[in-house]
Design an enzyme around this catalytic site. Structure first.
Site, PDB file in Angstrom:
ATOM      1  N   SER A 109       0.738  -0.999  -0.171  1.00  0.00           N
ATOM      2  CA  SER A 109       0.043  -0.275   0.086  1.00  0.00           C
ATOM      3  C   SER A 109       0.875   1.231  -0.036  1.00  0.00           C
ATOM      4  O   SER A 109       1.725   1.241   0.822  1.00  0.00           O
ATOM      5  CB  SER A 109      -0.992   0.070   1.254  1.00  0.00           C
ATOM      6  OG  SER A 109      -1.839   0.909   1.428  1.00  0.00           O
ATOM      7  N   GLY A 110       0.642   2.209  -0.873  1.00  0.00           N
ATOM      8  CA  GLY A 110       1.287   3.234  -0.948  1.00  0.00           C
ATOM      9  C   GLY A 110       2.579   3.159  -1.719  1.00  0.00           C
ATOM     10  O   GLY A 110       3.340   4.297  -1.724  1.00  0.00           O
ATOM     11  N   SER A 162      -5.302   5.860  -0.643  1.00  0.00           N
ATOM     12  CA  SER A 162      -5.100   4.431  -0.859  1.00  0.00           C
ATOM     13  C   SER A 162      -6.416   3.862  -1.577  1.00  0.00           C
ATOM     14  O   SER A 162      -7.491   4.093  -1.074  1.00  0.00           O
ATOM     15  CB  SER A 162      -4.989   4.008   0.600  1.00  0.00           C
ATOM     16  OG  SER A 162      -4.652   2.297   0.453  1.00  0.00           O
ATOM     17  N   GLU A 386      -0.648  -4.925   3.012  1.00  0.00           N
ATOM     18  CA  GLU A 386      -0.730  -3.922   4.121  1.00  0.00           C
ATOM     19  C   GLU A 386      -0.919  -4.677   5.639  1.00  0.00           C
ATOM     20  O   GLU A 386      -1.405  -5.817   5.935  1.00  0.00           O
ATOM     21  CB  GLU A 386      -1.735  -2.939   3.957  1.00  0.00           C
ATOM     22  CG  GLU A 386      -3.255  -3.423   4.054  1.00  0.00           C
ATOM     23  CD  GLU A 386      -4.336  -2.385   3.578  1.00  0.00           C
ATOM     24  OE1 GLU A 386      -3.978  -1.471   2.811  1.00  0.00           O
ATOM     25  OE2 GLU A 386      -5.388  -2.656   3.880  1.00  0.00           O
TER      26      GLU A 386
HETATM   27  N1  LIG Z   1       5.538   8.097  -9.891  1.00  0.00           N
HETATM   28  C1  LIG Z   1       5.182   8.868  -8.887  1.00  0.00           C
HETATM   29  N2  LIG Z   1       5.539  10.169  -8.783  1.00  0.00           N
HETATM   30  C2  LIG Z   1       5.277  10.883  -7.702  1.00  0.00           C
HETATM   31  N3  LIG Z   1       4.542  10.545  -6.732  1.00  0.00           N
HETATM   32  C3  LIG Z   1       3.983   9.236  -6.756  1.00  0.00           C
HETATM   33  C4  LIG Z   1       4.417   8.415  -7.731  1.00  0.00           C
HETATM   34  N4  LIG Z   1       3.745   7.100  -7.425  1.00  0.00           N
HETATM   35  C5  LIG Z   1       3.156   7.256  -6.124  1.00  0.00           C
HETATM   36  N5  LIG Z   1       3.402   8.739  -5.766  1.00  0.00           N
HETATM   37  C6  LIG Z   1       2.905   9.059  -4.502  1.00  0.00           C
HETATM   38  O1  LIG Z   1       2.504   8.006  -3.617  1.00  0.00           O
HETATM   39  C7  LIG Z   1       0.965   8.134  -3.272  1.00  0.00           C
HETATM   40  C8  LIG Z   1       0.518   6.649  -3.179  1.00  0.00           C
HETATM   41  O2  LIG Z   1       0.650   6.260  -4.268  1.00  0.00           O
HETATM   42  P1  LIG Z   1      -0.616   5.040  -5.119  1.00  0.00           P
HETATM   43  O3  LIG Z   1      -1.917   5.626  -4.591  1.00  0.00           O
HETATM   44  O4  LIG Z   1      -0.557   4.868  -6.422  1.00  0.00           O
HETATM   45  O5  LIG Z   1      -0.131   3.894  -4.201  1.00  0.00           O
HETATM   46  P2  LIG Z   1      -0.908   2.520  -4.177  1.00  0.00           P
HETATM   47  O6  LIG Z   1       0.269   1.654  -4.453  1.00  0.00           O
HETATM   48  O7  LIG Z   1      -1.971   2.545  -5.026  1.00  0.00           O
HETATM   49  O8  LIG Z   1      -1.489   2.370  -2.890  1.00  0.00           O
HETATM   50  P3  LIG Z   1      -2.700   1.399  -2.278  1.00  0.00           P
HETATM   51  O9  LIG Z   1      -2.373   0.046  -2.418  1.00  0.00           O
HETATM   52  O10 LIG Z   1      -3.038   1.797  -0.915  1.00  0.00           O
HETATM   53  O11 LIG Z   1      -3.783   1.971  -3.234  1.00  0.00           O
HETATM   54  C9  LIG Z   1       0.547   8.832  -4.502  1.00  0.00           C
HETATM   55  O12 LIG Z   1      -0.493   9.498  -3.732  1.00  0.00           O
HETATM   56  C10 LIG Z   1       1.655   9.794  -4.808  1.00  0.00           C
HETATM   57  O13 LIG Z   1       1.573  11.038  -3.758  1.00  0.00           O
HETATM   58 MG   LIG Z   2      -4.011   2.387  -5.406  1.00  0.00          MG
END
Ligand SMILES: Nc1ncnc2c1ncn2[C@@H]1O[C@H](COP(=O)(O)OP(=O)(O)OP(=O)(O)O)[C@@H](O)[C@H]1O
Ligand SMILES: [Mg+2]
Length: 1030
Positions: A109-110, A162, A386
């Protein structure tokens, strides 16, 4: 090329492909490489085709239009690692090889999965063709994200945005690679968040967005206030996310909903339902004896109103439960706790179903009506692994899902790859890896797994609860290496577990779950009364998501875990059927902070994601493999022996092809059914050569095709020209024919007319005659005689039909000529002609010398010089009141003896005079009125006898004269004598008598015909003899 560049800067920025690292077994070196790159803001690294992303937690300028262009139509190996590069590679395969693709994004996650999935969409939208028909699809695909995120994402302690649901999106492409539609599959929404959030966390974004973003009027119509703290479902954890603008985001969501195709009424209803949930959360109960009772009826009323049902129904549903037992319905009141439970259950169910409806609505709008062959690109963005402080059923499901994905990754990369080498008979040194199948089995195995145990406990009659479930699990799973609980743990570990907890040793780490709520959540039952209240709602969406038929269903629905398990199994099948690409997301720290690279945290992820094993297999393995026939099919054009068709078996063809291209055995290996190419560079070189060849072939085909098309067009044009020509020729021929026909008719008519020319005008000769007349008139016009002399002889002859007209015309013309002639005459000439006419009347046919005189004009004096000599005579005549008309020398013969004497004969208007030629003495004067006749012969002589009445004594008888111009003289005399023609007597040769001596005596003049031209006048036997010829 990219690799070589990377090697140059490796000390500063590490290497772009971990395959280039010195030691594939050295995890520290691997992590250090990631760190070097992270420090230089280079977040992407490859392990062969697998992309590793380290979340930068800050915006980087690498996603703009120019970056997209950089990755278009190049081999991803030639440019720096990037999510665009990976996407372009998958997109290229989809377009060129028509194979379905899927991009699997995993990571906890994240770590950046959702961001990566959005970047993939962004790239596809930009890189595909810009056709208006496709633009709407692209728009919808892009706008579906804000909608899904508003309703399905929330702030957690790990991630401010998330994803609280799993998402698999298929993008559909037509044969040209243009996106034409899509389909979204959603997985298990974490609905417990609607009613319950941990410290530091928030409910789903939409609640906050609605409260802050909606306009005042709508806010009051929804009977809401802006303050988040007023709502029980929102005031438990965190209220606002730093950096997130809910108000602005609300506008984005609303706009996205319209763009995707939600109607205004639907949008309003969606917000009503969201608001209703907030109101439901505020419904409080009070103790009423043993049971619970509504403490806030007003709130129930508001909630009921927004949910479209009656407050009574809702009140009853919150406080009572009806059970159906063998056809009987038994209703019993609920306790205070049960009331709260029912309330929250309703909120969760309504929200979850609303979410499902939103997804189905998006799918409806993304559905394409394209009927041709379509290829798919799936993007899997599912909630990451997570570990929270308190982990419940939801975390259990989420982590189970991640186990499954890891399993898939292992299956497709590590395990199957190695197995494939073995099967294909390729020399291979086995690489060891951790296979998490054992954990997957622990959870999902039929009859034995945790889900089976939970289901059994749910269905078991009697007093099953979370603790009895834990006991059951302890009983069944105590020997399992990856399961622990307070009861079965050893003394050391037991301390880290409470009695209501169990622990799973996931591939990604140990997670301790609180068993509390497991059974309930798995059961996922919504009391009948609540369902009934919803089925009777007048809101369209609620009617759809709570169908009335649901109440009649007898069969118990599958439990939540089983449903989830089944849907995951389906997902795995979907993924397995496609060509996968992998993005492995790593988060560099636990604090959502940029610039912090925590070695331990990263190391942990590297380990559980199996990246080192991945690297090792990659280093030793082959970058590319393909079945012989597929490979040969694509590249056969590069070798003359295999192009256009190779007759032998495909593997022989591939061997020939590779040899022809000049590759060594090190570069590739030939398996039983596939060719294995060791380095991607080799493949790209082949692919580049193919692209060049393809262009050549395309040009050739295009040339032939254009030629054919041109020829076809030419033939078509020719056909049309001939067609037109045919008609033109026909027209001309018809015209020619008509002309000829006309001509032949004219000729025939002419011939017939000619044959009948002498008949009276009739139908047969009418035209001919007309023509003849016309021709005649033309001829006539050209040959009209313009002199009067011999006018008639010169007048052209006429055909019979024009004879009459010709005659008239001749006459008219002659008159005309005469008239013209006459008008042109001067008086003198006129006079001459009058005299000549008179001569004509007098002598024509009567005197043989006449014809010879016609052409000579009459003169006044004969000879002409006489005028000068006779002035005295002229004077005398004038003095006697007369006008001299004619004067000529003559020979006068005496009546007696016929002695010749030269005299001048003068004619005046009153008399005739004879003067002596020498002395001009007047010898005779004869008044014209006295003249009784003039006798002449019809011969060539000039004899002239003036008859003088005998009574005129002084005249002594008739006067005999020889006049050289006898016709001229006689004509003038007759003219002067009032044109008395009867005076003239023309006689034939013979005897002419003349009176002498006053008529007493007669003399005889003998006129004789002679052969001599000369006239001779002699005296013989008392007669005057005139010998003359004619
Ligand atoms: N390539 C990137 N460039 C800049 N910021 C990023 C990038 N990837 C992720 N982030 C930052 O990290 C945060 C979390 O990313 P994201 O929501 O894609 O995570 P996730 O893997 O989908 O998590 P989850 O499993 O909780 O959904 C984003 O809101 C952003 O602020
Ligand atoms: Mg996500």
């Amino acid at each position: 090329m990219r690799m070589e560049n990377a090697l140059e800067n490796r000390d500063t920025f590490g290497v772009s492909d971990a395959v280039l690292l010195d030691d594939p077994d050295n995890t520290d070196e691997f992590i250090e490489n990631l760190r070097k790159r992270f420090r230089g803001d280079i977040i992407y690294t490859y392990i062969g085709p697998v992309l590793i992303v380290t979340n930068p937690y800050k915006p980087l300028p690498i996603y703009a239009e120019d970056s997209i262009k950089k990755y278009q139509n190049v081999n991803y190996i030639e440019v720096a690692p990037h999510v665009f590069g990976l996407t372009d590679n998958a997109y290229k395969q989809l377009r060129e090889e028509n194979r379905d693709q899927c991009i699997l994004i995993s990571g906890e996650s994240g770590s950046g999965k959702t961001e990566a999935s959005k970047q993939i969409l962004q790239y596809i939208a930009a890189a595909s063709r810009n056709v208006s028909s496709v633009e709407t699809t692209k728009d919808k695909l892009l706008y579906s994200n804000p909608v899904l995120e508003a309703f399905g994402n929330a702030q957690t302690n790990r991630n401010d945005n998330s994803s609280r649901f799993g998402k698999y999106m298929d993008i559909e492409f037509d044969f040209r690679g243009s996106p034409i539609g899509g389909h979204i599959l959603n997985y298990l929404l974490e609905k417990s968040r609607v009613v319950n959030q941990s410290q530091g966390e928030r409910n789903f974004h939409i609640f906050y967005q609605l409260l802050t973003g909606v306009d005042d009027a709508t806010l009051s119509s929804l009977q809401l206030t802006r303050s988040v703290v007023n709502y029980n479902y929102l005031n438990q954890g965190q209220v606002k996310i730093a950096g997130q603008d809910d108000k602005k985001q609300f506008e984005v969501v609303k706009q996205a909903m319209s763009r995707v195709g939600f109607e205004d009424a639907e949008i309003t209803e969606v917000f009503q339902i969201v608001a209703a949930i907030l109101h439901v959360g505020n419904v409080n109960f009070k103790q009423d004896g043993h049971y619970g009772k509504i403490a806030t009826p007003d709130v129930v009323k508001t909630a009921a109103q927004l949910l479209g049902c009656t407050p009574e129904k809702l009140t009853k549903a919150f406080t009572h439960r009806t059970i159906e037992a063998r056809g009987d319905f038994v209703t019993s009141p609920l306790t205070f706790d049960q009331c709260t439970y029912a309330r929250d259950a309703l909120s969760k169910a309504v929200y979850e179903r609303l979410f499902t409806w939103l997804v189905s609505k998006l799918n409806e709008s993304l559905k394409s009506d394209f009927n041709g062959k379509r290829t798919l690109m799936g993007i899997l963005d599912i909630y990451g692994f997570e570990i929270f402080e308190k982990n419940s059923f939801e975390q259990f499901c989420i982590n189970y899902c991640n186990e499954k994905l890891q399993q898939l990754f292992i299956e497709l990369t590590l395990k199957s790859e190695q197995e494939e080498y073995r099967k294909e008979g390729i020399e291979w040194q086995h690489v060891d890896y951790f296979n998490n199948k054992v954990i997957c089995d622990l959870i999902e195995e039929r009859h034995k797994g945790m889900i089976a145990i939970m289901d059994e406990e749910c269905l078991r009659p009697g007093d099953a609860n979370d603790f009895s479930l834990l006991e059951k699990m302890d009983e069944n799973l105590s020997s399992h290496n990856h399961y622990l609980s307070h009861k079965i743990a050893n003394n050391v570990t037991r301390k880290s577990l409470t009695r209501d907890e169990f622990r799973l040793l996931h591939y990604a780490g140990e997670v301790t779950y609180k068993v509390h709520g497991f059974l309930d959540k798995n059961n996922d039952l919504l009391f009948r009364d609540l369902r009934e209240a919803m089925t009777q709602s007048n809101k369209k969406i609620l009617q759809l998501v709570f169908p009335a038929g649901e109440l009649l269903r007898k069969k118990r629905p599958d439990t939540a875990a089983t449903q989830f398990k089944n849907s995951l199994a389906q997902l795995m099948e979907i993924l397995m059927s496609k060509e996968p690409s992998y993005i492995r997301c790593i988060k560099p720290n636990d604090f959502k902070k940029s610039g912090v690279f925590d070695l331990e945290i990263v190391g942990h992820q590297v380990k559980y994601l199996g990246l080192m094993e991945n690297l090792r297999v990659r280093r030793a393995g082959f970058a590319y493999r393909r079945k012989y026939d597929t490979f040969l099919d694509r590249y056969k054009s590069l070798c003359p022996q295999t192009w256009p068709h190779f007759q032998g078996p495909a593997d022989k063809g591939v061997e020939l092809l590779m040899k022809h291209l000049g590759y060594h055995e090190d570069d590739y290996q030939l398996g039983k059914t596939k060719i294995f190419i060791r380095h991607a560079q080799t493949l790209f070189a082949i692919e580049d050569a193919f692209q060049i060849r393809k262009e050549q072939l395309v040009s050739k085909i295009k040339a032939i095709w254009l030629g054919r098309r041109q020829r076809k067009a030419y033939l078509e044009m020719r056909k049309q020209v001939i067609f037109v020509q045919k008609y033109a020729r026909r027209f001309l021929a018809a015209r020619e024919y008509k002309k000829r026909r006309w001509a032949s008719n004219v000729i025939r008519g002419f011939v017939i007319g000619f044959m009948n020319r002498n008949q009276d005008a009739n139908a047969a000769n009418e035209k001919f005659l007309q023509f003849v007349r016309y021709q005649f008139l033309r001829r006539l016009a050209k040959s009209l005689p313009n002199i009067i002399l011999r006018h008639d002889q010169k007048w052209p002859s006429a055909p019979k039909s024009c004879a009459e007209a010709n005659r008239i015309l001749c006459k008219v013309h002659r008159r005309l000529v005469v008239r013209k002639y006459v008008r042109g005459l001067d008086p003198e000439k006129k006079r001459q002609l009058e005299m000549k006419y008179l001569a004509h009347e007098l002598f024509k046919g009567k005197k043989c010398t006449y014809e010879g005189t016609v052409k000579n004009y009459f003169k006044e004096y004969r000879p002409e010089d006489l005028r000068s000599r006779v002035a005295s005579i002229e004077n005398n005549v004038r003095n006697s009141g007369e006008r001299l008309l004619y004067c000529t020398t003559v020979t006068k013969y005496d009546r007696h003896g016929y002695k010749p004497r030269e005299r001048i004969l003068t004619l005046s208007n009153g008399a005739l005079y004879l003067h002596d030629a020498k002395d001009l003495k007047q010898k005779h004067k004869i008044l014209l009125t006295d003249l009784t006749g003039i006798t002449i012969t019809n011969m060539g002589d000039g004899l002239l006898v003036f008859r003088i009445p005998p009574e005129l004594k002084q005249q002594k008888g008739d006067l005999i004269v020889n006049c050289p111009h006898v016709i001229e003289a006689v004509t003038k005399i007759i003219d002067a004598a009032s044109q008395n023609k009867s005076l003239l007597n023309i006689v034939p040769p013979g005897e002419i008598q003349h009176g002498m001596n006053g008529g007493k005596k007669q003399g005889i003049i003998e006129v004789k015909k002679s052969d001599s031209e000369l006239m001779e006048i002699t005296k013989r036997k008392g007669h005057l003899i005139v010998m003359t010829s004619c």
